[in-house]
Write an enzyme that holds these catalytic residues in place. Structure first.
Site, short mmCIF file in Angstrom:
data_model
loop_
_atom_site.label_atom_id
_atom_site.label_comp_id
_atom_site.label_asym_id
_atom_site.label_seq_id
_atom_site.Cartn_x
_atom_site.Cartn_y
_atom_site.Cartn_z
N ARG A 65 44.87 39.81 40.34
CA ARG A 65 44.16 38.86 41.27
C ARG A 65 44.93 37.63 41.93
O ARG A 65 44.42 37.39 42.82
CB ARG A 65 43.09 38.53 40.04
CG ARG A 65 42.32 39.48 39.14
CD ARG A 65 40.99 40.19 40.07
NE ARG A 65 40.31 39.25 40.69
CZ ARG A 65 39.30 38.66 40.36
NH1 ARG A 65 39.02 38.91 39.04
NH2 ARG A 65 38.61 37.78 41.05
N ARG B 20 30.91 32.64 43.97
CA ARG B 20 30.15 33.54 43.14
C ARG B 20 28.85 33.14 42.87
O ARG B 20 28.57 31.73 42.47
CB ARG B 20 30.96 33.04 41.83
CG ARG B 20 30.53 34.20 40.76
CD ARG B 20 31.27 34.33 39.66
NE ARG B 20 32.25 35.33 39.60
CZ ARG B 20 32.92 35.91 38.81
NH1 ARG B 20 32.59 35.44 37.58
NH2 ARG B 20 34.01 36.53 39.23
N CYS C 99 37.72 45.35 34.74
CA CYS C 99 37.85 44.27 35.57
C CYS C 99 38.09 43.08 34.52
O CYS C 99 38.41 41.97 34.76
CB CYS C 99 37.01 43.98 36.61
SG CYS C 99 35.24 43.64 35.96
N1 NVA Z 1 29.78 43.51 36.43
C1 NVA Z 1 30.28 42.60 35.81
C2 NVA Z 1 31.55 41.89 36.42
C3 NVA Z 1 32.24 40.69 35.74
C4 NVA Z 1 33.23 39.88 36.17
C5 NVA Z 1 29.44 41.21 36.05
O1 NVA Z 1 28.67 41.01 36.93
O2 NVA Z 1 28.97 40.73 35.03
N1 CP Z 2 37.14 40.26 36.48
C1 CP Z 2 36.46 39.03 36.80
O1 CP Z 2 35.98 38.46 37.62
O2 CP Z 2 36.49 38.17 35.53
P1 CP Z 2 35.91 36.66 35.62
O3 CP Z 2 34.20 37.05 35.34
O4 CP Z 2 36.26 35.99 34.45
O5 CP Z 2 35.97 35.82 36.66
#
Ligand code: NVA
Ligand code: CP
Length: 304
Positions: free
Chosen positions: A289, A103, A261
């Site tokens: 998930r 991430r 999400c």
């Molecule tokens: N669009 C959001 C999704 C979080 C899972 C973000 O990037 O913060």
């Molecule tokens: N939906 C999602 O990716 O949640 P987190 O940011 O908690 O991983």
């Protein structure tokens, strides 16, 4: 064998995506502990440069349920915070681990990890996409509505420029559903992505929520301010009036489901009466998930 990455939905053919979803369905029905030999003796690195609850826990637990060892690294707890290059991190992790879940922020960091790693890399959210979430969401939609997503009308309400919306556009092309993105001006996917989606006919873009919601089988939304955008103070003003509430949901099909999400900001992009209401499938969405990502890992690692 060439290693397989999953950086966007474009990295899977429809046949491969269908294989992953079918495997996930089978695995969801199996008793916990029935695949403990699948990743025995293997390790998966989960590298988080942004906060995470669901993605981290579902991958960590998923790897453990497959008998593998998950190793979680955060920026602050690793040498990333002190500037160790991604390419070096990728090469070192590849010597210990059999896959990397990553991430991060810019796509260049994601591509850098994938290029220098000799093991599969999974995009666990970047500034430009959240493909694992959306792959899992296709599973949830088909599970909830009991039929293939092909040909469905899926509405996106809110920030159409978000990583989630952009991955949904890719999913529409891959799976053959139609996505209608309704967003305030200035919050659509980049022009090249819009042009491509419009040309292939998988998505349309509007400033009018009613157009997107009409006949929708699924209504999706996401936060107005994604991680990394906290200094963009104008966002809440731009999205005023764009809350997914029950009045909005009533414009979709009576059988429509609502997805988010998570994490959600109740009263901003989604109202309490929707997220806690009868159309909400957000808790199944979060659970799935685990199942879909386990299947994806096994597929990318060449195990199933
Ligand atoms: N669009 C959001 C999704 C979080 C899972 C973000 O990037 O913060
Ligand atoms: N939906 C999602 O990716 O949640 P987190 O940011 O908690 O991983």
């Amino acid at each position: 064998m060439t290693k397989r990455d999953f950086l966007s939905l474009r990295d899977l053919s429809l046949e491969e995506a269908r294989h992953v979803l079918a495997l996930a369905k089978t695995m969801k029905q199996e008793p916990r502990g029935s695949r403990l030999s699948a990743l025995a003796g293997r390790a998966v690195a989960i590298v988080m440069e942004k906060a995470s609850t669901r993605t981290r826990v579902s991958f960590e637990v998923g790897v453990a349920q497959l008998g593998g060892h998950p190793v979680v690294l955060t920026t602050q707890g690793s040498q990333l915070a002190r500037g160790e290059p991604i390419a070096d991190t990728a090469r070192v992790l590849s010597r210990y681990c059999d896959a990397i879940v990553f991430r991060t922020f810019e796509t260049s960091r994601l591509l850098g990890m994938a290029k220098s790693a000799s093991v599969p890399v999974i995009n666990a959210l970047s500034d430009d996409g959240h493909p694992v979430q959306v792959l899992c969401d296709v599973f949830t939609i088909e599970e909830a509505l009991g039929r293939s997503i092909e040909g469905m009308h899926v509405a996106w309400l809110g920030d159409g420029s978000s990583n989630m919306a952009r991955s949904f556009v890719e999913a529409a092309e891959l799976f053959g559903f139609h996505l209608r993105v309704a967003s305030p001006e200035g919050y659509f996917p980049p022009q090249t992505e819009r042009d491509h989606a419009t040309k292939v006919g998988c998505a349309s873009f509007t400033n009018n929520p009613d157009e997107a919601l009409r006949d929708a089988d699924v209504v999706n939304t996401d936060v107005w301010t994604s991680m990394g955008q906290e200094s963009e103070n104008e966002r809440n003003k731009a999205f005023a009036g764009w809350t997914l509430n029950s009045a909005m949901m009533n414009k979709a099909k009576p059988t429509a489901i609502a997805l988010h999400c998570l994490p959600a900001h109740r009263g901003e992009e989604i109202a309490d009466d929707v997220i806690e209401g009868p159309a909400s499938r957000v808790w199944d969405q979060a659970e799935n998930r685990l199942h879909v990502q386990k299947a994806l890992l096994l597929f990318l690692m060449g195990i199933a």
